[in-house]
Design a protein around this motif. Structure first.
Motif, PDB file in Angstrom:
ATOM      1  N   HIS A   1     -32.161  72.932 -43.210  1.00  0.00           N
ATOM      2  CA  HIS A   1     -30.702  73.024 -43.257  1.00  0.00           C
ATOM      3  C   HIS A   1     -30.232  74.337 -43.881  1.00  0.00           C
ATOM      4  O   HIS A   1     -29.410  75.039 -43.295  1.00  0.00           O
ATOM      5  CB  HIS A   1     -30.115  71.836 -44.026  1.00  0.00           C
ATOM      6  N   VAL A   2     -30.739  74.668 -45.072  1.00  0.00           N
ATOM      7  CA  VAL A   2     -30.218  75.848 -45.767  1.00  0.00           C
ATOM      8  C   VAL A   2     -30.577  77.144 -45.054  1.00  0.00           C
ATOM      9  O   VAL A   2     -29.864  78.143 -45.179  1.00  0.00           O
ATOM     10  CB  VAL A   2     -30.630  75.910 -47.255  1.00  0.00           C
TER      11      VAL A   2
ATOM     12  N   VAL B   1     -37.458  64.913 -47.145  1.00  0.00           N
ATOM     13  CA  VAL B   1     -36.145  65.357 -47.620  1.00  0.00           C
ATOM     14  C   VAL B   1     -36.204  66.837 -48.002  1.00  0.00           C
ATOM     15  O   VAL B   1     -35.288  67.608 -47.698  1.00  0.00           O
ATOM     16  CB  VAL B   1     -35.649  64.476 -48.790  1.00  0.00           C
ATOM     17  N   VAL B   2     -37.292  67.255 -48.645  1.00  0.00           N
ATOM     18  CA  VAL B   2     -37.463  68.678 -48.959  1.00  0.00           C
ATOM     19  C   VAL B   2     -37.460  69.485 -47.659  1.00  0.00           C
ATOM     20  O   VAL B   2     -36.761  70.498 -47.535  1.00  0.00           O
ATOM     21  CB  VAL B   2     -38.773  68.934 -49.741  1.00  0.00           C
TER      22      VAL B   2
ATOM     23  N   ARG C   1     -27.626  64.251 -43.124  1.00  0.00           N
ATOM     24  CA  ARG C   1     -27.278  63.533 -44.363  1.00  0.00           C
ATOM     25  C   ARG C   1     -27.609  64.377 -45.595  1.00  0.00           C
ATOM     26  O   ARG C   1     -26.792  64.553 -46.498  1.00  0.00           O
ATOM     27  CB  ARG C   1     -28.015  62.192 -44.401  1.00  0.00           C
ATOM     28  N   VAL C   2     -28.832  64.924 -45.617  1.00  0.00           N
ATOM     29  CA  VAL C   2     -29.261  65.748 -46.752  1.00  0.00           C
ATOM     30  C   VAL C   2     -28.442  67.040 -46.797  1.00  0.00           C
ATOM     31  O   VAL C   2     -28.013  67.485 -47.864  1.00  0.00           O
ATOM     32  CB  VAL C   2     -30.777  66.031 -46.669  1.00  0.00           C
TER      33      VAL C   2
ATOM     34  N   LEU D   1     -30.157  61.036 -50.699  1.00  0.00           N
ATOM     35  CA  LEU D   1     -31.463  61.700 -50.797  1.00  0.00           C
ATOM     36  C   LEU D   1     -32.624  60.776 -50.426  1.00  0.00           C
ATOM     37  O   LEU D   1     -33.776  61.081 -50.712  1.00  0.00           O
ATOM     38  CB  LEU D   1     -31.649  62.257 -52.213  1.00  0.00           C
ATOM     39  N   ALA D   2     -32.323  59.681 -49.776  1.00  0.00           N
ATOM     40  CA  ALA D   2     -33.369  58.734 -49.362  1.00  0.00           C
ATOM     41  C   ALA D   2     -34.244  59.346 -48.281  1.00  0.00           C
ATOM     42  O   ALA D   2     -33.812  60.192 -47.493  1.00  0.00           O
ATOM     43  CB  ALA D   2     -32.738  57.445 -48.846  1.00  0.00           C
ATOM     44  N   THR D   3     -35.478  58.892 -48.220  1.00  0.00           N
ATOM     45  CA  THR D   3     -36.385  59.301 -47.157  1.00  0.00           C
ATOM     46  C   THR D   3     -35.847  58.823 -45.814  1.00  0.00           C
ATOM     47  O   THR D   3     -35.013  57.912 -45.753  1.00  0.00           O
ATOM     48  CB  THR D   3     -37.802  58.733 -47.415  1.00  0.00           C
ATOM     49  N   CYS D   4     -36.330  59.414 -44.747  1.00  0.00           N
ATOM     50  CA  CYS D   4     -35.923  58.999 -43.402  1.00  0.00           C
ATOM     51  C   CYS D   4     -36.264  57.520 -43.208  1.00  0.00           C
ATOM     52  O   CYS D   4     -37.371  57.078 -43.509  1.00  0.00           O
ATOM     53  CB  CYS D   4     -36.662  59.850 -42.373  1.00  0.00           C
ATOM     54  N   ASP D   5     -35.314  56.762 -42.710  1.00  0.00           N
ATOM     55  CA  ASP D   5     -35.532  55.340 -42.446  1.00  0.00           C
ATOM     56  C   ASP D   5     -36.438  55.218 -41.221  1.00  0.00           C
ATOM     57  O   ASP D   5     -36.033  55.547 -40.110  1.00  0.00           O
ATOM     58  CB  ASP D   5     -34.196  54.649 -42.200  1.00  0.00           C
TER      59      ASP D   5
END
Length: 194
Positions: free
Chosen positions: A150-151, A143-144, A120-121, A73-77
Motif C-alpha cells: 500500500h505505502v 498485514v505487514v 483495510r490496512v 489490523l487483523a490477518t486476512c480472513d
C-alpha cells in the motif's frame, strides 16, 4: 509532520512451522522465549496496537507493549481454509489455491481477498493523523506485506514477493502518500540496538 509506524511480525507458532492457515494459535515455547528476550525493544511511549490474533497479542505482551487489539489490523480472513495446512488445501482444491495465489481479488475460501485486506490496512495507515507520533503494531506477516504494498503504491501481486520473517520490524515513515520503508530488522532489546 512525519508519521513513524513500526510493524512487528509475531514470534513463531506451531501453525507457522506447519505452513497452516492460522486459526488463532498461540506462540510456541521458542517463540515466546524469543519475544520475552526482546522485551523493552520499543519502550512504552507512543501508541501500541496488535492484530486481534492470539500470537500477535502474546508477542506484544512479551515485548512489554500495552497493545490495543485493533480489528483493522487483523490477518486476512481465510474463511473455510482457516486451521488447515496449505499442502492439504492445495491437494484438495488445486484450482482454488491457484486462483488465490494469482488473483488478488479472489477469495475462493469464502473469506477476504488479499485486495480487501490491503484496502483495510491501507485505510488504517491513511487515517493516521500527521501528529500521530510513534506507532507500534504487532501484526501478522500478511498485514505487514499489505501495508508495504500500500505505502509503495505497488501492484497487488507484489504481495507475494515480500518475505516477512518472525519477530522482525518493518519501519514506515512519511505522510500524505510519501512513505519510506525499512524492512526486516530483527527485534532485539534496546541495549542490543545501540
Amino acid at each position: 509532520m512525519t508519521v513513524r509506524v513500526t510493524l512487528i511480525s509475531p514470534a513463531t507458532s506451531e501453525a507457522l512451522r506447519e505452513v497452516r492457515f492460522d486459526h488463532d494459535s498461540p506462540l510456541d515455547p521458542a517463540g515466546l522465549a524469543a519475544a520475552e528476550a526482546a522485551a523493552g525493544a520499543f519502550g512504552t511511549d507512543g501508541q501500541a496496537y496488535a492484530s486481534p490474533g492470539l500470537r500477535c497479542r502474546q508477542t506484544a505482551r512479551a515485548l512489554g507493549l500495552a497493545a490495543e487489539p485493533l480489528a483493522d489490523l487483523a490477518t486476512c480472513d481465510m474463511g473455510r481454509w482457516r486451521g488447515q495446512r496449505l499442502e492439504a488445501v492445495a491437494a484438495a482444491e488445486e484450482e482454488a489455491v491457484t486462483a488465490w495465489l494469482t488473483d488478488p481479488t479472489a477469495a475462493p475460501h469464502g473469506g477476504e481477498s488479499l485486495r480487501d485486506t490491503r484496502m483495510r490496512v491501507g485505510a488504517w495507515l491513511d487515517a493516521l493523523p500527521d501528529g500521530a507520533g510513534r506507532v507500534v503494531a504487532v501484526v501478522e506477516p500478511d498485514v505487514v506485506r499489505t501495508a508495504v504494498v500500500h505505502v509503495l503504491s505497488a501492484p497487488d501481486h507484489a504481495f507475494w514477493r515480500l518475505d516477512v520473517r518472525p519477530l522482525t520490524a518493518t519501519e514506515l515513515s512519511g505522510r500524505a502518500q510519501r512513505w519510506n520503508v525499512q524492512g526486516g530488522r530483527p527485534v532485539q532489546p534496546t541495549a542490543a540496538l545501540g
